[in-house]
Design a protein around this motif. Structure first.
Motif, PDB file in Angstrom:
ATOM      1  N   THR A   8       6.357  13.230  -0.224  1.00 51.97           N
ATOM      2  CA  THR A   8       6.703  13.533   1.166  1.00 51.97           C
ATOM      3  C   THR A   8       5.657  12.965   2.115  1.00 51.97           C
ATOM      4  OG1 THR A   8       7.887  15.527   0.496  1.00 51.97           O
ATOM      5  CG2 THR A   8       7.194  15.397   2.797  1.00 51.97           C
ATOM      6  N   THR A   9       4.393  13.152   1.791  1.00 52.19           N
ATOM      7  CA  THR A   9       3.315  12.601   2.617  1.00 52.19           C
ATOM      8  C   THR A   9       3.422  11.083   2.699  1.00 52.19           C
ATOM      9  OG1 THR A   9       1.873  14.430   2.010  1.00 52.19           O
ATOM     10  CG2 THR A   9       0.809  12.449   2.882  1.00 52.19           C
ATOM     11  N   SER A  10       3.667  10.452   1.565  1.00 56.87           N
ATOM     12  CA  SER A  10       3.816   9.001   1.531  1.00 56.87           C
ATOM     13  C   SER A  10       5.025   8.547   2.339  1.00 56.87           C
ATOM     14  CB  SER A  10       3.944   8.534   0.074  1.00 56.87           C
ATOM     15  OG  SER A  10       4.257   7.171   0.013  1.00 56.87           O
ATOM     16  N   THR A  11       6.110   9.293   2.252  1.00 56.03           N
ATOM     17  CA  THR A  11       7.320   8.954   3.003  1.00 56.03           C
ATOM     18  C   THR A  11       7.056   9.003   4.505  1.00 56.03           C
ATOM     19  OG1 THR A  11       8.738   9.779   1.234  1.00 56.03           O
ATOM     20  CG2 THR A  11       9.725   9.620   3.429  1.00 56.03           C
ATOM     21  N   PHE A  12       6.378  10.035   4.969  1.00 56.53           N
ATOM     22  CA  PHE A  12       6.069  10.147   6.400  1.00 56.53           C
ATOM     23  C   PHE A  12       5.135   9.028   6.855  1.00 56.53           C
ATOM     24  CE2 PHE A  12       6.923  14.970   6.326  1.00 56.53           C
ATOM     25  CZ  PHE A  12       8.269  14.752   6.541  1.00 56.53           C
ATOM     26  N   THR A  13       4.196   8.656   6.014  1.00 56.37           N
ATOM     27  CA  THR A  13       3.299   7.555   6.362  1.00 56.37           C
ATOM     28  C   THR A  13       4.067   6.247   6.469  1.00 56.37           C
ATOM     29  OG1 THR A  13       1.470   8.669   5.248  1.00 56.37           O
ATOM     30  CG2 THR A  13       1.219   6.308   5.666  1.00 56.37           C
ATOM     31  N   ARG A  14       4.925   5.975   5.497  1.00 55.37           N
ATOM     32  CA  ARG A  14       5.726   4.749   5.536  1.00 55.37           C
ATOM     33  C   ARG A  14       6.683   4.762   6.725  1.00 55.37           C
ATOM     34  NH1 ARG A  14       8.619   5.202   1.006  1.00 55.37           N
ATOM     35  NH2 ARG A  14       7.411   6.878   0.097  1.00 55.37           N
ATOM     36  N   PHE A  15       7.232   5.936   7.060  1.00 55.40           N
ATOM     37  CA  PHE A  15       8.095   6.019   8.241  1.00 55.40           C
ATOM     38  C   PHE A  15       7.319   5.663   9.504  1.00 55.40           C
ATOM     39  CE2 PHE A  15       9.605   8.274  11.965  1.00 55.40           C
ATOM     40  CZ  PHE A  15      10.874   7.730  12.088  1.00 55.40           C
ATOM     41  N   ALA A  49       3.822   5.150  -9.775  1.00 54.97           N
ATOM     42  CA  ALA A  49       2.400   5.205  -9.414  1.00 54.97           C
ATOM     43  C   ALA A  49       1.773   6.511  -9.898  1.00 54.97           C
ATOM     44  CB  ALA A  49       2.222   5.058  -7.905  1.00 54.97           C
ATOM     45  N   LEU A  50       2.481   7.621  -9.702  1.00 57.42           N
ATOM     46  CA  LEU A  50       1.947   8.912 -10.140  1.00 57.42           C
ATOM     47  C   LEU A  50       1.810   8.983 -11.655  1.00 57.42           C
ATOM     48  CD1 LEU A  50       3.916  11.444  -7.896  1.00 57.42           C
ATOM     49  CD2 LEU A  50       1.531  10.743  -7.651  1.00 57.42           C
ATOM     50  N   PHE A 109      15.040   2.335   6.368  1.00 54.48           N
ATOM     51  CA  PHE A 109      15.917   2.725   5.260  1.00 54.48           C
ATOM     52  C   PHE A 109      15.515   2.057   3.952  1.00 54.48           C
ATOM     53  CE2 PHE A 109      18.837   4.084   8.677  1.00 54.48           C
ATOM     54  CZ  PHE A 109      18.995   5.384   8.258  1.00 54.48           C
ATOM     55  N   TRP A 110      14.931   0.891   4.003  1.00 55.89           N
ATOM     56  CA  TRP A 110      14.478   0.218   2.785  1.00 55.89           C
ATOM     57  C   TRP A 110      13.154   0.786   2.286  1.00 55.89           C
ATOM     58  CZ3 TRP A 110      16.487  -2.367  -0.962  1.00 55.89           C
ATOM     59  CH2 TRP A 110      15.672  -3.079  -1.834  1.00 55.89           C
ATOM     60  N   GLU A 111      12.223   1.019   3.173  1.00 56.96           N
ATOM     61  CA  GLU A 111      10.864   1.381   2.768  1.00 56.96           C
ATOM     62  C   GLU A 111      10.577   2.874   2.743  1.00 56.96           C
ATOM     63  OE1 GLU A 111       8.657  -0.542   1.498  1.00 56.96           O
ATOM     64  OE2 GLU A 111       9.629  -2.444   1.922  1.00 56.96           O
ATOM     65  N   ALA A 112      11.229   3.664   3.578  1.00 61.76           N
ATOM     66  CA  ALA A 112      10.829   5.066   3.701  1.00 61.76           C
ATOM     67  C   ALA A 112      11.917   6.074   3.352  1.00 61.76           C
ATOM     68  CB  ALA A 112      10.334   5.332   5.132  1.00 61.76           C
ATOM     69  N   VAL A 134       0.812  -1.216   0.000  1.00 64.27           N
ATOM     70  CA  VAL A 134       0.000   0.000   0.000  1.00 64.27           C
ATOM     71  C   VAL A 134       0.849   1.271   0.000  1.00 64.27           C
ATOM     72  CG1 VAL A 134      -1.846   1.219   1.227  1.00 64.27           C
ATOM     73  CG2 VAL A 134      -1.770  -1.268   1.280  1.00 64.27           C
ATOM     74  N   GLY A 135       2.043   1.218   0.545  1.00 60.34           N
ATOM     75  CA  GLY A 135       2.848   2.408   0.779  1.00 60.34           C
ATOM     76  C   GLY A 135       3.238   3.206  -0.444  1.00 60.34           C
ATOM     77  N   PHE A 136       3.295   2.563  -1.594  1.00 60.97           N
ATOM     78  CA  PHE A 136       3.714   3.267  -2.804  1.00 60.97           C
ATOM     79  C   PHE A 136       2.563   3.484  -3.776  1.00 60.97           C
ATOM     80  CE2 PHE A 136       7.560   1.413  -1.100  1.00 60.97           C
ATOM     81  CZ  PHE A 136       8.427   2.485  -1.149  1.00 60.97           C
ATOM     82  N   ARG A 137       1.377   3.283  -3.313  1.00 60.67           N
ATOM     83  CA  ARG A 137       0.208   3.536  -4.170  1.00 60.67           C
ATOM     84  C   ARG A 137      -0.170   4.999  -4.088  1.00 60.67           C
ATOM     85  NH1 ARG A 137      -3.884  -1.555  -3.873  1.00 60.67           N
ATOM     86  NH2 ARG A 137      -2.309  -3.102  -4.431  1.00 60.67           N
ATOM     87  N   ALA A 138      -0.552   5.522  -5.210  1.00 64.20           N
ATOM     88  CA  ALA A 138      -0.992   6.915  -5.271  1.00 64.20           C
ATOM     89  C   ALA A 138      -1.885   7.060  -6.482  1.00 64.20           C
ATOM     90  CB  ALA A 138       0.203   7.851  -5.397  1.00 64.20           C
ATOM     91  N   PRO A 139      -2.899   7.901  -6.383  1.00 65.51           N
ATOM     92  CA  PRO A 139      -3.714   8.122  -7.577  1.00 65.51           C
ATOM     93  C   PRO A 139      -2.861   8.781  -8.657  1.00 65.51           C
ATOM     94  CG  PRO A 139      -4.479   9.478  -5.727  1.00 65.51           C
ATOM     95  CD  PRO A 139      -3.356   8.639  -5.234  1.00 65.51           C
TER      96      PRO A 139
END
Length: 170
Positions: free
Chosen positions: A96-103, A154-155, A138-141, A70-75
Motif C-alpha cells: 500500500t505504501t509503495s502504491t501511494f508513492t508510485r501514484f 521483491a518481498l 493504471f500501469w504503474e500504480a 525504483v517503485g517496485f523495490r522493497a527490502p
C-alpha cells in the motif's frame, strides 16, 4: 480443526486499496474538466508552443522510469516466527505504501501540466497531462495482479513467502 485457506484481511485490504486508488484517479478527469472552464475560453483553444508539451512528456518519461526502476523495490522479508497472517498484513502495508508513492510520482505529471498550462495559457497542456498521467497511473500504480506480483517478488527475494498474491496455507 483446520484453519481457513485464505484470510479475510487480504481481500479486504485489496478492495479498500482499489477503492482509494479509484478515488484518487478520479480526481484527474474532474480537475481537467474544471480547468477547461478556466483555460478554454474559446473552445479548446490554440495549440501552444512546443516547449510546455515537451516538458510534460519529459516528466512522464521520468515518472515512468522512476516507477519501473525504483517503485517496485522493497527490502526482502526476513525470517521470523510471526504467523503467516501477520506476515501477509505486513506485506499489504508495504504494498500500500509503495502504491501511494508510485501514484504520487504518476500524478506529478498531471500536476506539472496544470502549472505549465497557466504559464502557456493553454488547455492543451492540461489535456496532454491528463491523457498521459491516467494510463501511467493504471500501469504503474493500480493495485492489480501485475503490480502485486512484481512487489511480491521483491518481498520474497529472500526466500520468505509474503502471501501478497496467494492464499495462506493450512
Amino acid at each position: 480443526m483446520s484453519t481457513p485457506s485464505a484470510t479475510p484481511a487480504a481481500p479486504a485490504a485489496r478492495q479498500s486499496l482499489i477503492m482509494v486508488c479509484a478515488s484518487m484517479a478520479g480526481v484527474i478527469p474532474v480537475m481537467t474538466l474544471a480547468l477547461w472552464f478556466v483555460l478554454a475560453t474559446d473552445g479548446i483553444g490554440d495549440f501552444p508552443q512546443s516547449w510546455p508539451m515537451l516538458v510534460v512528456l519529459a516528466a512522464a518519461v521520468g515518472a515512468y522510469s522512476i516507477c519501473e526502476l525504483v517503485g517496485f523495490r522493497a527490502p526482502p522479508l526476513e525470517y521470523s516466527n510471526r504467523p503467516a497472517a501477520e506476515v501477509q498484513a505486513d506485506s499489504w502495508r508495504r504494498f500500500t505504501t509503495s502504491t501511494f508513492t508510485r501514484f504520487a510520482i504518476c500524478e506529478s505529471v498531471f500536476l506539472i501540466s496544470v502549472a505549465l498550462s497557466f504559464v502557456a495559457e493553454s488547455f492543451w497542456v492540461v489535456l496532454l497531462g491528463a491523457v498521459i498521467a491516467l494510463p501511467l497511473f493504471f500501469w504503474e500504480a493500480w493495485p492489480g495482479e501485475r503490480n502485486q506480483r512484481r512487489f511480491a517478488a521483491a518481498l520474497e527475494s529472500g526466500g520468505i513467502p509474503s502471501y501478497l498474491t496467494g492464499r495462506l496455507q493450512d
